[in-house]
Write a protein that holds these residues in place. Structure first.
Motif, mmCIF file in Angstrom:
data_model
loop_
_atom_site.group_PDB
_atom_site.id
_atom_site.type_symbol
_atom_site.label_atom_id
_atom_site.label_comp_id
_atom_site.label_asym_id
_atom_site.label_seq_id
_atom_site.Cartn_x
_atom_site.Cartn_y
_atom_site.Cartn_z
ATOM 1 N N ASN A 15 36.767 -5.630 52.419
ATOM 2 C CA ASN A 15 35.807 -5.597 51.315
ATOM 3 C C ASN A 15 35.390 -4.169 50.978
ATOM 4 N N PHE A 16 35.396 -3.306 51.973
ATOM 5 C CA PHE A 16 35.056 -1.902 51.771
ATOM 6 C C PHE A 16 36.111 -1.234 50.889
ATOM 7 N N ILE A 17 37.376 -1.545 51.156
ATOM 8 C CA ILE A 17 38.463 -1.012 50.327
ATOM 9 C C ILE A 17 38.395 -1.618 48.931
ATOM 10 N N ALA A 18 38.121 -2.934 48.866
ATOM 11 C CA ALA A 18 38.036 -3.614 47.573
ATOM 12 C C ALA A 18 36.942 -3.004 46.702
ATOM 13 N N ALA A 19 35.807 -2.680 47.324
ATOM 14 C CA ALA A 19 34.705 -2.082 46.571
ATOM 15 C C ALA A 19 35.105 -0.725 45.994
ATOM 16 N N GLU A 20 35.815 0.053 46.773
ATOM 17 C CA GLU A 20 36.271 1.363 46.291
ATOM 18 C C GLU A 20 37.315 1.197 45.197
ATOM 19 N N LEU A 21 38.160 0.175 45.333
ATOM 20 C CA LEU A 21 39.182 -0.086 44.322
ATOM 21 C C LEU A 21 38.529 -0.457 42.989
ATOM 22 N N THR A 22 37.533 -1.327 43.044
ATOM 23 C CA THR A 22 36.835 -1.711 41.819
ATOM 24 C C THR A 22 36.115 -0.515 41.208
ATOM 25 N N LYS A 23 35.518 0.301 42.038
ATOM 26 C CA LYS A 23 34.869 1.514 41.532
ATOM 27 C C LYS A 23 35.880 2.416 40.824
ATOM 28 N N GLN A 24 37.106 2.464 41.332
ATOM 29 C CA GLN A 24 38.136 3.331 40.771
ATOM 30 C C GLN A 24 38.705 2.775 39.462
ATOM 31 N N ILE A 25 38.840 1.446 39.358
ATOM 32 C CA ILE A 25 39.525 0.837 38.213
ATOM 33 C C ILE A 25 38.562 0.400 37.114
ATOM 34 N N ASN A 26 37.437 -0.181 37.493
ATOM 35 C CA ASN A 26 36.502 -0.723 36.504
ATOM 36 C C ASN A 26 36.018 0.341 35.522
ATOM 37 N N TYR A 27 36.150 0.032 34.233
ATOM 38 C CA TYR A 27 35.636 0.896 33.165
ATOM 39 C C TYR A 27 36.258 2.296 33.168
ATOM 40 N N ASN A 28 37.425 2.449 33.765
ATOM 41 C CA ASN A 28 38.049 3.768 33.880
ATOM 42 C C ASN A 28 38.792 4.116 32.586
ATOM 43 N N PRO A 29 38.313 5.118 31.833
ATOM 44 C CA PRO A 29 38.963 5.485 30.563
ATOM 45 C C PRO A 29 40.397 5.965 30.726
ATOM 46 N N GLU A 30 40.754 6.419 31.937
ATOM 47 C CA GLU A 30 42.140 6.839 32.170
ATOM 48 C C GLU A 30 43.102 5.666 32.035
ATOM 49 N N LEU A 31 42.569 4.461 32.126
ATOM 50 C CA LEU A 31 43.406 3.271 32.053
ATOM 51 C C LEU A 31 43.315 2.580 30.696
ATOM 52 N N CYS A 32 42.783 3.300 29.701
ATOM 53 C CA CYS A 32 42.826 2.833 28.315
ATOM 54 C C CYS A 32 44.150 3.264 27.696
ATOM 55 N N ASN A 33 44.761 2.404 26.938
ATOM 56 C CA ASN A 33 46.074 2.673 26.349
ATOM 57 C C ASN A 33 45.929 2.940 24.848
ATOM 58 N N GLU A 34 46.184 4.179 24.444
ATOM 59 C CA GLU A 34 46.089 4.555 23.028
ATOM 60 C C GLU A 34 47.457 4.443 22.376
ATOM 61 N N ALA A 35 47.488 3.882 21.169
ATOM 62 C CA ALA A 35 48.705 3.829 20.365
ATOM 63 C C ALA A 35 48.314 3.716 18.903
ATOM 64 N N PHE A 36 48.963 4.483 18.055
ATOM 65 C CA PHE A 36 48.706 4.465 16.612
ATOM 66 C C PHE A 36 47.227 4.700 16.295
ATOM 67 N N GLY A 37 46.596 5.554 17.101
ATOM 68 C CA GLY A 37 45.210 5.907 16.847
ATOM 69 C C GLY A 37 44.203 4.864 17.293
ATOM 70 N N GLU A 38 44.654 3.810 17.971
ATOM 71 C CA GLU A 38 43.748 2.767 18.450
ATOM 72 C C GLU A 38 43.827 2.685 19.975
ATOM 73 N N THR A 39 42.687 2.443 20.601
ATOM 74 C CA THR A 39 42.583 2.509 22.049
ATOM 75 C C THR A 39 42.056 1.196 22.614
ATOM 76 N N THR A 40 42.689 0.714 23.660
ATOM 77 C CA THR A 40 42.220 -0.506 24.323
ATOM 78 C C THR A 40 40.920 -0.233 25.071
ATOM 79 N N VAL A 41 40.168 -1.292 25.325
ATOM 80 C CA VAL A 41 39.035 -1.168 26.235
ATOM 81 C C VAL A 41 39.589 -1.025 27.650
ATOM 82 N N PRO A 42 38.840 -0.395 28.556
ATOM 83 C CA PRO A 42 39.340 -0.208 29.924
ATOM 84 C C PRO A 42 39.339 -1.507 30.708
#
Length: 549
Positions: A249-276
């Motif tokens: 659960n300690f690793i899971a918490a860190e994983l969620t902290k890393q992935i949740n709402y992370n703008p690095e994981l938004c995908n931009e194409a044709f000037g439009e960007t996905t939500v994280p």
């Protein structure tokens, strides 16, 4: 322009009055109701084979799609436009004491007048131009708009040089059994009637993108949706000796902290960007309380894509998981040292290192180590697991990974990355083919013709931002991208399977012209009637006429 308001409103109300919550008997009921509405039209009384009620394939629920077509008589073209929309809705429990009125707009709106409402909802309720109720927005008014046009052309087939197909599908709100089953019918009609599918028009709802947004949106193509999932193993220990083990659960918490709402994981194409990405589940897999730490944890995240493939997402998330694992161990080590200093107990160097595997990588290792014995065992395990119909695809996948992990010789903590649910493919509509360009041109001309008579801006964007059945009529991914899904979903071929080849064979460019409103999936779901009942049918009709002129 067609006079559509009263007719589409009447059809909308008729459809909304049938409670058709996904995965309930109501889906069968509404299919039968819609079938009867169409069957009673004179055109279909004469052409009974042009209408069908089709049961879904490989589905634990009994439910049906309704498909119908009108053959134009203006010329000899086989060009065919598909009008598509779903009949099912989400549940109505959120209506609480008004639950029995959720599907009866007039009664519901009368009752809402006695409630404290947000300012905007109160204004809409009093305006006379908004309709409230479950399914009015998502998306029975859209189906009603398509039904209105099917009825119109059944009366005036001489205005069509080509054909018009209506697909009203079930199960859009869960697993898309409806549209995936309907592909078989569309394919058979293509062979039997020579249909040349040149475009599909979905009519799912559209909403403001932000507070104060007055635009009414039309979408070319759609966002893709994945459910990346992580099985996380730790090192079990008694809670009284907590630093002798590693809580997953300690690793899971860190994983969620890393992935949740992370703008690095938004995908931009044709000037439009996905939500994280955002977490949809986080749990350990302990069956009951003990004073031992958990052996494993399970988390999964919503993940939208515009241009990335499922393979790209695995690669990006493997990197993120490695970062999270490293940070979790660094934090654990730092806290362990502080505890040792405070307690006087000796510090022992950590025995673990970050390890992240995709399911495909783990399976390859296990096949190499154990051969046929592992393969036979896992096939038998899946067959037993399939007997539990209450186990959804997501938990089924987790249990398969958990079982496979037991065969790993090295049981040190690790993260296993996989997909555990349906992949709704992304669709790009860029004009790269003549059919795509023809649809884009027809849409642009339709908007230009209608805009002067409607007060709010009608704006075209590139990606429908919500999950929809649009994803299953065309395919932008190459085979490598699809293989990343099939090889990394532990339930593939047993609990879960999609004939992506059917989608590739249909491969029809698709747009969304849908009703406008707010609060879909909520108690105050409502749609603006002027746009939804007048503008939407006429925009759709102008696109049809341009393509089938």
């Amino acid at each position: 322009m067609l006079e559509s308001r009263e007719a589409v409103l009447a059809l909308t109300t008729q459809l909304v009055n049938v409670e058709s919550i996904v995965n309930t008997a109501g889906e069968k009921t509404i299919a039968n109701s819609l079938y009867k509405i169409i069957a009673d039209l004179p055109y279909f009384s004469k052409n009974t084979s042009y209408l069908t009620l089709e049961k879904t394939i490989n589905d634990i629920h009994e439910r049906y799609n309704v498909l119908a077509f009108v053959k134009g008589t203006k010329g000899t073209s086989n060009r065919t436009v598909i009008l598509m929309g779903h009949m099912d809705t989400v549940g109505i429990d959120d209506f609480n004491q008004l639950k029995d009125r959720a599907c009866f707009p007039d009664e519901l709106m009368e009752a809402l007048k006695q409630e404290e409402l947000p300012v905007s909802a109160k204004e809409h309720l009093e305006s006379g131009d908004w309709l409230f109720g479950r399914g009015v927005l998502d998306m029975k008014s859209g189906v009603a708009s398509h039904l209105f046009l099917l009825q119109y052309y059944s009366e005036y087939p001489e205005e069509l040089d080509g054909n018009l197909v209506l697909l009203a599908e079930c199960d859009e709100e869960d697993s898309s059994h409806g549209v995936l089953s309907a592909l078989k019918v569309l394919k058979s009609w293509k062979e039997e009637h020579g249909f040349d599918y040149v475009a599909a028009i979905n009519s799912d709802f559209v909403s403001p993108r932000y507070a104060g947004d007055i635009n009414r949106y039309i979408y070319k193509g759609t966002v893709g949706k994945l459910l990346p999932s992580f099985f996380i193993t730790g090192a079990e220990t008694h809670v009284g000796s907590c630093f002798e083990g590693l809580d997953p659960n300690f690793i899971a918490a860190e994983l969620t902290k890393q992935i949740n709402y992370n703008p690095e994981l938004c995908n931009e194409a044709f000037g439009e960007t996905t939500v994280p990405p955002v977490s949809l589940k986080q749990t350990d897999l302990k069956p009951s309380y003990t004073v031992q730490t958990a052996l494993s944890a399970y988390v999964y995240y919503n993940f939208f894509i515009h241009s990335w493939s499922p393979k790209d997402v695995l690669e990006k998330l493997k990197e993120q998981a490695l970062i999270a694992f490293e940070r979790a161990l660094a934090s654990f080590d730092e806290r362990y040292k502080r505890y040792s200093a405070a307690s006087g107990e000796p510090y022992v160097e950590l025995p673990w290192a970050p390890r992240v595997f995709t399911y495909e990588e783990m399976e390859q290792m296990l096949v190499a180590e154990h051969g046929d014995a592992f393969v036979r065992h896992m096939n038998e395990f899946k067959e037993i697991l399939l007997q539990n119909q209450e186990l959804d695809t997501r938990m089924f996948a987790a249990r398969v990974v958990e079982e496979a992990w037991k065969w790993m010789k090295d049981k040190n903590p690790a993260i296993i990355l996989f997909y555990s649910s349906l992949y709704s493919p992304r669709i790009e509509l860029t004009g790269k083919t003549s059919r795509e360009q023809a649809l884009i041109d027809a849409l642009d001309e339709a908007v230009e013709a209608v805009q002067p008579s409607y007060q709010h801006p009608i704006v075209t964007r590139n990606f429908f931002p919500y999950i929809s059945d649009m994803s299953f009529v065309a395919l932008s991914d190459d085979q490598e991208g699809i293989n990343a899904v099939s090889k990394n979903n532990p339930g593939w071929g047993t609990k879960h399977y999609v004939e992506y080849q059917d989608i590739r064979e249909l491969n029809v460019p698709v747009i969304n012209i849908g009703p406008y409103g707010v609060d879909a999936h909520k108690k105050l779901e409502r749609m603006e009637m002027t746009y939804s009942l007048e503008v939407v049918p006429n925009l759709t009709n102008l696109v049809i006429r341009k393509l089938l002129a």
